[in-house]
Scaffold this motif. Sequence first.
Motif, PDB file in Angstrom:
ATOM      1  N   PRO A 194      78.349  49.268-154.593  1.00 61.24           N
ATOM      2  CA  PRO A 194      77.408  48.650-155.532  1.00 61.24           C
ATOM      3  C   PRO A 194      75.970  48.615-155.038  1.00 61.24           C
ATOM      4  O   PRO A 194      75.058  48.407-155.828  1.00 61.24           O
ATOM      5  CB  PRO A 194      77.962  47.232-155.688  1.00 61.24           C
ATOM      6  CG  PRO A 194      78.675  46.965-154.395  1.00 61.24           C
ATOM      7  CD  PRO A 194      79.257  48.281-153.975  1.00 61.24           C
ATOM      8  N   ARG A 195      75.747  48.786-153.745  1.00 63.01           N
ATOM      9  CA  ARG A 195      74.397  48.761-153.190  1.00 63.01           C
ATOM     10  C   ARG A 195      73.964  50.162-152.786  1.00 63.01           C
ATOM     11  O   ARG A 195      74.793  51.007-152.436  1.00 63.01           O
ATOM     12  CB  ARG A 195      74.336  47.866-151.953  1.00 63.01           C
ATOM     13  CG  ARG A 195      74.357  46.372-152.232  1.00 63.01           C
ATOM     14  CD  ARG A 195      74.267  45.609-150.922  1.00 63.01           C
ATOM     15  NE  ARG A 195      73.919  44.203-151.136  1.00 63.01           N
ATOM     16  CZ  ARG A 195      73.708  43.336-150.171  1.00 63.01           C
ATOM     17  NH1 ARG A 195      73.831  43.727-148.901  1.00 63.01           N
ATOM     18  NH2 ARG A 195      73.381  42.089-150.436  1.00 63.01           N
ATOM     19  N   PHE A 196      72.645  50.374-152.822  1.00 61.31           N
ATOM     20  CA  PHE A 196      72.120  51.608-152.246  1.00 61.31           C
ATOM     21  C   PHE A 196      72.299  51.567-150.731  1.00 61.31           C
ATOM     22  O   PHE A 196      72.212  50.503-150.116  1.00 61.31           O
ATOM     23  CB  PHE A 196      70.628  51.756-152.572  1.00 61.31           C
ATOM     24  CG  PHE A 196      70.338  52.003-154.014  1.00 61.31           C
ATOM     25  CD1 PHE A 196      70.728  53.187-154.619  1.00 61.31           C
ATOM     26  CD2 PHE A 196      69.675  51.060-154.775  1.00 61.31           C
ATOM     27  CE1 PHE A 196      70.460  53.422-155.959  1.00 61.31           C
ATOM     28  CE2 PHE A 196      69.402  51.284-156.110  1.00 61.31           C
ATOM     29  CZ  PHE A 196      69.796  52.473-156.707  1.00 61.31           C
ATOM     30  N   PRO A 197      72.533  52.711-150.119  1.00 57.31           N
ATOM     31  CA  PRO A 197      72.556  52.727-148.652  1.00 57.31           C
ATOM     32  C   PRO A 197      71.156  52.444-148.114  1.00 57.31           C
ATOM     33  O   PRO A 197      70.154  52.615-148.820  1.00 57.31           O
ATOM     34  CB  PRO A 197      72.971  54.162-148.330  1.00 57.31           C
ATOM     35  CG  PRO A 197      72.469  54.965-149.492  1.00 57.31           C
ATOM     36  CD  PRO A 197      72.644  54.063-150.693  1.00 57.31           C
ATOM     37  N   VAL A 198      71.097  51.996-146.880  1.00 63.45           N
ATOM     38  CA  VAL A 198      69.813  51.879-146.189  1.00 63.45           C
ATOM     39  C   VAL A 198      69.781  52.963-145.124  1.00 63.45           C
ATOM     40  O   VAL A 198      70.676  53.057-144.277  1.00 63.45           O
ATOM     41  CB  VAL A 198      69.616  50.496-145.555  1.00 63.45           C
ATOM     42  CG1 VAL A 198      68.336  50.464-144.713  1.00 63.45           C
ATOM     43  CG2 VAL A 198      69.549  49.430-146.644  1.00 63.45           C
ATOM     44  N   VAL A 199      68.758  53.796-145.192  1.00 56.46           N
ATOM     45  CA  VAL A 199      68.566  54.892-144.239  1.00 56.46           C
ATOM     46  C   VAL A 199      67.264  54.618-143.506  1.00 56.46           C
ATOM     47  O   VAL A 199      66.253  54.281-144.129  1.00 56.46           O
ATOM     48  CB  VAL A 199      68.502  56.252-144.965  1.00 56.46           C
ATOM     49  CG1 VAL A 199      68.481  57.384-143.955  1.00 56.46           C
ATOM     50  CG2 VAL A 199      69.664  56.407-145.944  1.00 56.46           C
TER      51      VAL A 199
END
Length: 395
Positions: A118-123
Amino acid sequence: MEQERSMTTTRTQLPGDLVAAARDLQPLLRDHAAASEQAGELVAPVADALHDSGLFGMWVPRPLGGAELDPLSSVQVVQTLAEADPSAAWVLMAAALATGTGGAYLGDEAVAAMFTGPRFPVVAGQGTRPGRAVRDGDGYRLSGSWSFASGIKHAQWIHTLGVVEDTGEPLIFVLPVEQAQLVDNWDVMGLQATGSIDYTIEDVPVPAAFTHHGPTETPVRGGDVFRLGIIHFALIGHSGWALGVSRRMLDELAALVRSKAGRPGTMADNPHFHTVYGEAEARWHAARAFVHDAWRAAAAAIGAGRPLDVQEKTMVRLALYNATWAAHEISQAVYRAGGTTALRSGAIQQYFRDMHAGTQHVTSAPGVIEACGRHLGGLAPGHDWLYMNLVPAEG
């Protein structure tokens, strides 16, 4: 497929939504700024709020549920966050860049692995000083050490630059954060809550789908905004950051002086202060106008389906350089006028420290203004920009 459907139905937002979301987050960011500094990273309520607002996806391609936020709206988002907490704005712009460009430029295998849930990944990671890569079958093996990985304590994936040994090609490599050794050494004067620590990678295999050409301006997915390439997303973010930091400093100083109005001998009745403050406001509004003018022209270019020309690239770099050093001058004026209040713990002191950390970034280094002057003076015919360097154009 299920992953793509969940992302597009739960995360897609309009540009105005994200600008409003950044504004709505200002009280939360202000309330937690000191705690984040003490922790050396954004505290959980701040990181969660950035996720829940969809701001980590502001530059993610629309097919992956992102906003593909336009340049001027992006400047507004970062400025708005920086007015509340410079470290939160810095982490957001760095992570949004690496996350969004990964979604635009990486292969399908990588995107399928990264953009789940449900969340965007953090890169997060370092896209300047390169490591070294050697070919290994269809992929590569990557080694090196990097610094200034802003936001990496919140990341699931690392975005990092490496040069392929046998070809000299600069590639961005994306790999799980667990495959790097993090070095918790962020002991700094300003931007303490960014957690911009060092990391090392030693002979880690990276499939080809998890790489892309560093200076690419050709997206695999997403719209025209990704024809800007990675470096121009960075310039957008740093421009908004400088405007936000200097705006907050001016507002804090004005509030401080107003709070003492009516007492004998205060700044409120001092004509010299009036002049200093008026000049600082003029400097801020001029810097903002230049940033908006330069990015309005750049947005029109990519909207017309063409890449930025060397003049447009020069102007967005010059606008950032001007905004950064105008903000530096404003911070000096505010600190001097703030007296002992500026010396003590509080917003003026924090913003003064953070501004002086921000001026150390490569995007506002002396070589940038020198190169802008060469181009604008007609002294670099046949040259174009590669990252922050003006070099002979290919072909």
